[in-house]
Write a protein that holds these residues in place. Structure first.
Motif, PDB file in Angstrom:
ATOM      1  N   GLU A 127       0.845  -1.204   0.000  1.00  0.00           N
ATOM      2  CA  GLU A 127       0.000   0.000   0.000  1.00  0.00           C
ATOM      3  C   GLU A 127       0.879   1.253   0.000  1.00  0.00           C
ATOM      4  OE1 GLU A 127      -2.671   0.597   3.400  1.00  0.00           O
ATOM      5  OE2 GLU A 127      -2.768   2.717   2.874  1.00  0.00           O
ATOM      6  N   ALA A 128       1.881   1.265   0.901  1.00  0.00           N
ATOM      7  CA  ALA A 128       2.740   2.454   1.008  1.00  0.00           C
ATOM      8  C   ALA A 128       3.454   2.712  -0.318  1.00  0.00           C
ATOM      9  CB  ALA A 128       3.752   2.262   2.133  1.00  0.00           C
ATOM     10  N   ALA A 129       3.947   1.629  -0.948  1.00  0.00           N
ATOM     11  CA  ALA A 129       4.667   1.807  -2.223  1.00  0.00           C
ATOM     12  C   ALA A 129       3.719   2.308  -3.306  1.00  0.00           C
ATOM     13  CB  ALA A 129       5.311   0.480  -2.633  1.00  0.00           C
ATOM     14  N   ALA A 130       2.504   1.758  -3.346  1.00  0.00           N
ATOM     15  CA  ALA A 130       1.540   2.177  -4.386  1.00  0.00           C
ATOM     16  C   ALA A 130       1.138   3.635  -4.177  1.00  0.00           C
ATOM     17  CB  ALA A 130       0.316   1.272  -4.363  1.00  0.00           C
ATOM     18  N   LEU A 131       0.948   4.021  -2.927  1.00  0.00           N
ATOM     19  CA  LEU A 131       0.469   5.388  -2.670  1.00  0.00           C
ATOM     20  C   LEU A 131       1.549   6.448  -2.940  1.00  0.00           C
ATOM     21  CD1 LEU A 131      -1.856   4.919   0.446  1.00  0.00           C
ATOM     22  CD2 LEU A 131      -2.460   4.978  -1.971  1.00  0.00           C
ATOM     23  N   GLU A 132       2.790   5.971  -3.162  1.00  0.00           N
ATOM     24  CA  GLU A 132       3.851   6.917  -3.525  1.00  0.00           C
ATOM     25  C   GLU A 132       4.189   6.841  -5.004  1.00  0.00           C
ATOM     26  OE1 GLU A 132       7.282   6.513  -1.101  1.00  0.00           O
ATOM     27  OE2 GLU A 132       6.241   7.371   0.627  1.00  0.00           O
ATOM     28  N   ASP A 133       3.538   5.950  -5.690  1.00  0.00           N
ATOM     29  CA  ASP A 133       3.865   5.715  -7.099  1.00  0.00           C
ATOM     30  C   ASP A 133       2.979   6.617  -7.985  1.00  0.00           C
ATOM     31  OD1 ASP A 133       4.857   2.879  -8.847  1.00  0.00           O
ATOM     32  OD2 ASP A 133       3.639   4.446  -9.781  1.00  0.00           O
ATOM     33  N   ASP A 134       3.611   7.344  -8.904  1.00  0.00           N
ATOM     34  CA  ASP A 134       2.863   8.309  -9.731  1.00  0.00           C
ATOM     35  C   ASP A 134       1.674   7.684 -10.442  1.00  0.00           C
ATOM     36  OD1 ASP A 134       4.505  10.280  -8.997  1.00  0.00           O
ATOM     37  OD2 ASP A 134       5.731  10.285 -10.833  1.00  0.00           O
ATOM     38  N   TYR A 135       1.853   6.426 -10.904  1.00  0.00           N
ATOM     39  CA  TYR A 135       0.763   5.765 -11.642  1.00  0.00           C
ATOM     40  C   TYR A 135      -0.512   5.736 -10.793  1.00  0.00           C
ATOM     41  CZ  TYR A 135      -1.892   1.936 -13.857  1.00  0.00           C
ATOM     42  OH  TYR A 135      -2.867   1.169 -14.446  1.00  0.00           O
ATOM     43  N   PHE A 136      -0.357   5.309  -9.545  1.00  0.00           N
ATOM     44  CA  PHE A 136      -1.535   5.175  -8.670  1.00  0.00           C
ATOM     45  C   PHE A 136      -2.010   6.534  -8.162  1.00  0.00           C
ATOM     46  CE2 PHE A 136       0.552   1.121  -8.797  1.00  0.00           C
ATOM     47  CZ  PHE A 136      -0.512   0.245  -8.956  1.00  0.00           C
ATOM     48  N   VAL A 137      -1.046   7.449  -7.927  1.00  0.00           N
ATOM     49  CA  VAL A 137      -1.413   8.790  -7.435  1.00  0.00           C
ATOM     50  C   VAL A 137      -2.220   9.513  -8.509  1.00  0.00           C
ATOM     51  CG1 VAL A 137      -0.488  11.028  -6.699  1.00  0.00           C
ATOM     52  CG2 VAL A 137       0.602   8.906  -5.915  1.00  0.00           C
ATOM     53  N   GLU A 138      -1.698   9.504  -9.740  1.00  0.00           N
ATOM     54  CA  GLU A 138      -2.388  10.250 -10.824  1.00  0.00           C
ATOM     55  C   GLU A 138      -3.797   9.712 -11.072  1.00  0.00           C
ATOM     56  OE1 GLU A 138       0.261   9.753 -14.115  1.00  0.00           O
ATOM     57  OE2 GLU A 138       1.765  11.068 -13.181  1.00  0.00           O
ATOM     58  N   ARG A 139      -3.949   8.419 -10.949  1.00  0.00           N
ATOM     59  CA  ARG A 139      -5.264   7.823 -11.214  1.00  0.00           C
ATOM     60  C   ARG A 139      -6.142   7.762  -9.972  1.00  0.00           C
ATOM     61  NH1 ARG A 139      -1.587   6.022 -14.472  1.00  0.00           N
ATOM     62  NH2 ARG A 139      -2.036   5.506 -16.658  1.00  0.00           N
ATOM     63  N   LYS A 140      -5.629   8.307  -8.872  1.00  0.00           N
ATOM     64  CA  LYS A 140      -6.381   8.319  -7.597  1.00  0.00           C
ATOM     65  C   LYS A 140      -6.832   6.910  -7.207  1.00  0.00           C
ATOM     66  CE  LYS A 140      -8.018  13.055  -7.691  1.00  0.00           C
ATOM     67  NZ  LYS A 140      -8.139  13.830  -8.886  1.00  0.00           N
ATOM     68  N   LEU A 141      -5.880   5.997  -7.220  1.00  0.00           N
ATOM     69  CA  LEU A 141      -6.189   4.603  -6.867  1.00  0.00           C
ATOM     70  C   LEU A 141      -5.775   4.354  -5.413  1.00  0.00           C
ATOM     71  CD1 LEU A 141      -4.824   2.925 -10.137  1.00  0.00           C
ATOM     72  CD2 LEU A 141      -7.200   3.509  -9.598  1.00  0.00           C
ATOM     73  N   PHE A 142      -6.737   3.984  -4.592  1.00  0.00           N
ATOM     74  CA  PHE A 142      -6.508   3.742  -3.168  1.00  0.00           C
ATOM     75  C   PHE A 142      -6.952   2.318  -2.826  1.00  0.00           C
ATOM     76  CE2 PHE A 142      -6.873   8.303  -3.488  1.00  0.00           C
ATOM     77  CZ  PHE A 142      -5.951   8.771  -2.560  1.00  0.00           C
ATOM     78  N   PRO A 143      -6.567   1.831  -1.641  1.00  0.00           N
ATOM     79  CA  PRO A 143      -7.082   0.508  -1.245  1.00  0.00           C
ATOM     80  C   PRO A 143      -8.606   0.543  -1.142  1.00  0.00           C
ATOM     81  CG  PRO A 143      -5.311   1.195   0.227  1.00  0.00           C
ATOM     82  CD  PRO A 143      -5.650   2.376  -0.633  1.00  0.00           C
ATOM     83  N   ASN A 144      -9.240  -0.517  -1.591  1.00  0.00           N
ATOM     84  CA  ASN A 144     -10.696  -0.634  -1.427  1.00  0.00           C
ATOM     85  C   ASN A 144     -11.000  -1.666  -0.339  1.00  0.00           C
ATOM     86  OD1 ASN A 144     -10.799  -3.277  -2.687  1.00  0.00           O
ATOM     87  ND2 ASN A 144     -10.450  -2.220  -4.634  1.00  0.00           N
ATOM     88  N   VAL A 145     -12.279  -1.928  -0.133  1.00  0.00           N
ATOM     89  CA  VAL A 145     -12.721  -2.787   0.982  1.00  0.00           C
ATOM     90  C   VAL A 145     -12.026  -4.154   0.974  1.00  0.00           C
ATOM     91  CG1 VAL A 145     -14.707  -3.744  -0.290  1.00  0.00           C
ATOM     92  CG2 VAL A 145     -14.824  -3.573   2.187  1.00  0.00           C
TER      93      VAL A 145
END
Ligand code: CMC
Length: 430
Positions: free
Chosen positions: A346-364
């Protein structure tokens, strides 16, 4: 004509549409007369911009990460209510008072047993049968005991259908599990609460009653509440779609289970565990390589448990479950290496431009599997647990759809791109 209108300019004409007002959230452009008046249709794969109904059950503010059941914030509901109380809220639109809740609980509790003939139905499945397949099939199968082949129209019949499904689903789920491990089915014991009864049927044996841990009951109660509804998600839209043909509640709900099972929807909870387990076990599957695969457009792999059609912010259910997973493990004085991997991922994804730009967060689904594991459930049961939780939501939508005068059979249009009319070629000439 409403006081708000929208004008759509088309090649040779324009179309004026009423704008439907929500109590909160997106306004809706009413295009019901678009095709009859102009010959145009709209193109919206996945219905990402299409409201399928006016609904008063659940509201999501995806940007704020807010989720309300009948106007009540999910966190407050999860902290204070029982799952059956939430089921009542979703079905009937109001929180039950003490008398109403007691009577609803007693009604559900007295219908937990399956018709004895259902045993042979479970027996007939191969032991390796996935519990989701058994759950959906058994949902159809119990309808055969009630002659519900047509859509019920009387309120009493509808209420009875809702109560029957909600009462029997934990029994069906637990029997699907018992079948898969070759143990005798446990009968419900109506001395127990809804959640206790489910745990009893899952984990006790006729020879040995497993004591029920109140902390596990509390955790499962919260998890079921967090899954109870989520407005027009894929399975709920399926339930509404099937129900729109006036199919009965059982058939509609069983179809919803099929939609939920897919890994992009409720099946994501077990897919997350498979992904985390691969990172744990396979030296080639690191956090970095997992993220790279998820970003690679030539690879259909997705970061499971991440992203959402509606949330562009942290899913409030994921936030609650993540904290809860840690609390459960601490309380049990246990650890789960997959939780550590999930946090790193999660921490790595939330710092990665790909996920940040697309506003992708953990879901349920990102953390729910970890807590289901901690509670003692095997991975193959995760989507079944989601189904038990989502059931009141599916039924509430089915009921709302049936009452709604705007409901029409779900029958979208298409933009045809195939061959135009051409002569049939006899077999010998091809
Ligand atoms: N991993 C990698 N890329 C992703 C992911 C992901 N998990 N989710 C979305 N994206 C990308 C997607 O490829 C697209 O990129 P681009 O703009 O370059 O084409 C962009 O983000 C927008 O995503 P989308 O596919 O248009 O979003 P969607 O609304 O159609 O799909 C979703 C939503 C939940 C199906 C998708 O995010 C996904 O597949 N997530 C993984 C499966 C998952 O966790 N499902 C559980 C959903 S929540 C609970 C439930 O419904 O059961």
């Amino acid at each position: 004509m409403s006081e708000h209108t929208a004008s759509i300019g088309l090649e040779t004409k324009s179309f004026d549409a009423d704008v439907l007002q929500p109590s909160v959230g997106n306004q809706g452009v009413d295009i019901r007369k678009l095709r009859p008046e102009t010959g145009y249709v709209t193109f919206d794969p996945g219905f990402a911009n299409t409201a399928m109904a006016r609904s008063s059950i659940t509201y999501i503010d995806g940007a704020a990460g807010q989720l309300l059941y009948r106007g009540y914030d999910i966190e407050a509901v999860a902290a204070g209510a029982s799952f059956l109380e939430v089921a009542y809220l979703l079905l009937y639109g109001k929180l039950p008072n003490i008398t109403e809740l007691a009577s609803w609980e007693a009604d559900v509790s007295s219908h937990t047993m399956l018709n004895e003939e259902m045993r042979s139905f479970f027996d007939a499945f191969p032991r390796r049968a996935h519990p989701m397949a058994v759950l959906a099939s058994a949902t159809y199968a119990i309808s055969t005991f009630y002659d519900v082949y047509r859509r019920p129209t009387r309120i009493q019949e509808i209420d009875a259908g809702a109560r029957t499904l909600i009462a029997k689903m934990p029994t069906i789920a637990a029997w699907a599990y018992k079948k898969s491990i070759g143990e005798p089915y446990m009968y419900p014991n109506n001395e127990y609460s809804y959640v206790e009864n489910f745990l009893h049927m899952m984990f006790s044996r006729p020879t040995e009653i497993t004591p029920i841990d109140p902390a596990i009951v509390k955790a499962l109660n919260v998890l079921l509440i967090l899954h109870a509804d989520h407005e027009m998600n894929c399975s709920t839209a399926t339930v509404r779609s099937v129900g729109s043909s006036r199919a009965n509640m059982f058939a509609s709900v069983a179809a919803g289970m099929g939609a939920l099972w897919g890994p992009l929807h409720g099946g994501a909870n077990s897919a997350v565990i498979e992904m985390l387990q691969a990172i744990h076990d396979d030296p080639d599957a690191t956090i970095e390589s997992t993220l790279e695969r998820a970003k690679d457009k030539d690879d259909d792999f997705k970061l499971m448990g991440f992203g959402h059609r509606v949330y562009t912010n942290y899913d409030p259910r994921a936030k609650a479950i993540s904290t809860f997973a840690q609390e459960m493990l601490d309380r049990m004085d246990a650890s789960d290496p997959l939780l550590d991997i999930a946090r790193e991922l999660e921490a790595a994804a939330l710092e990665d431009d790909y996920f940040v730009e697309r506003k992708l967060f953990p879901n349920v689904d990102f953390y729910s599997g970890i807590i289901f594991r901690a509670l003692g459930f095997p991975e193959r049961m995760f989507t079944v647990l989601f189904s038990i939780g989502r059931l009141p939501g599916w039924i509430a939508h089915w009921m709302e759809m049936n009452r709604d005068p705007d409901t029409r059979i779900m029958r979208p249009r298409q933009i045809y791109v195939g061959e135009c009319a051409r002569p049939y070629v006899p077999l010998e000439d091809r």
